[in-house]
Design a protein around this motif. Sequence first.
Motif, short mmCIF file in Angstrom:
data_model
loop_
_atom_site.label_atom_id
_atom_site.label_comp_id
_atom_site.label_asym_id
_atom_site.label_seq_id
_atom_site.Cartn_x
_atom_site.Cartn_y
_atom_site.Cartn_z
N PRO A 6 0.85 -1.22 0.00
CA PRO A 6 0.00 0.00 0.00
C PRO A 6 0.87 1.26 0.00
O PRO A 6 1.96 1.27 0.58
CB PRO A 6 -0.79 -0.13 1.30
N PRO A 7 0.40 2.28 -0.72
CA PRO A 7 1.20 3.52 -0.74
C PRO A 7 1.28 4.13 0.66
O PRO A 7 0.39 3.96 1.47
CB PRO A 7 0.40 4.43 -1.70
N PRO A 8 2.38 4.80 0.93
CA PRO A 8 2.50 5.44 2.27
C PRO A 8 1.43 6.52 2.44
O PRO A 8 1.08 7.22 1.50
CB PRO A 8 3.92 6.01 2.27
N SER A 9 0.95 6.61 3.65
CA SER A 9 -0.08 7.62 3.95
C SER A 9 0.55 9.01 3.88
O SER A 9 1.67 9.23 4.32
CB SER A 9 -0.67 7.38 5.34
N PHE A 10 -0.24 9.93 3.27
CA PHE A 10 0.25 11.31 3.10
C PHE A 10 -0.02 12.11 4.37
O PHE A 10 -1.16 12.20 4.81
CB PHE A 10 -0.44 11.97 1.90
N VAL A 11 1.03 12.60 4.93
CA VAL A 11 0.92 13.45 6.13
C VAL A 11 1.31 14.86 5.72
O VAL A 11 2.46 15.11 5.35
CB VAL A 11 1.83 12.95 7.27
#
Length: 232
Positions: free
Chosen positions: A75-80
Amino acid sequence: MHLDSAQLPPRRSPVGFGIVVLLHVVLGWALMNGLARKVVEVIKAPIETKIIDEVKPPPPPPPENLPPPPKMAAPPPSFVPPPEVQVATPQQAPAITVTREAPPPAPVTVAPAPAPAVVAAPPAPPAPPARPRVPVARVDVGKCVNYDDYPAAALRAEASGTTRLRLTVDPSGVVSKADVINSAGPTREHRLLDRAAVSQMASGTCKGVAATDEAGKPIGSTIDVDVVWRIQ
């Protein structure tokens, strides 16, 4: 009293009693020798402890002719979102421009001055008629004041000075009143000189010349005179 044979207790046989005693003796000897020795030997023998591993069943054989499991994409890294940082912009001072060269002078336009308006001067008012000179009163102080009558206290203190009086002269020329305008000095002896001047000038015996009006008629008036006190 007679007892039946059935009611009497059975007699014990001495043989049986001896057998029972013998059995008890044999049993005690066996316990003391044989069984006790075996119990001691069992206790003295070393005790061995063994750890038995758990027997795991063999894994099942892999299934044949089965497709490999699909590969799952990571899964793509979560955008913070990055934290919002507010940076204060320093206020810049207004730039000051200095010009060493003087600016060219602005053209000056001189408007012609308007011609002055001619204003006719009003006619001069007629001069008032000349009033005839009115003669004022005259009093001779030397004839009214006796300088020989010098106050004794003022003479001892050698006090001298000038007393200025305002005289009221009636139409007949007699001095009816005298008021001190300026004292002869600041001390008590100078005030004695002032009183002497007033008493001699307003005694009713001092007479001068009264003032006259425009028609030449004598009238009452006032006049200022000086009484000079001087030690001879």
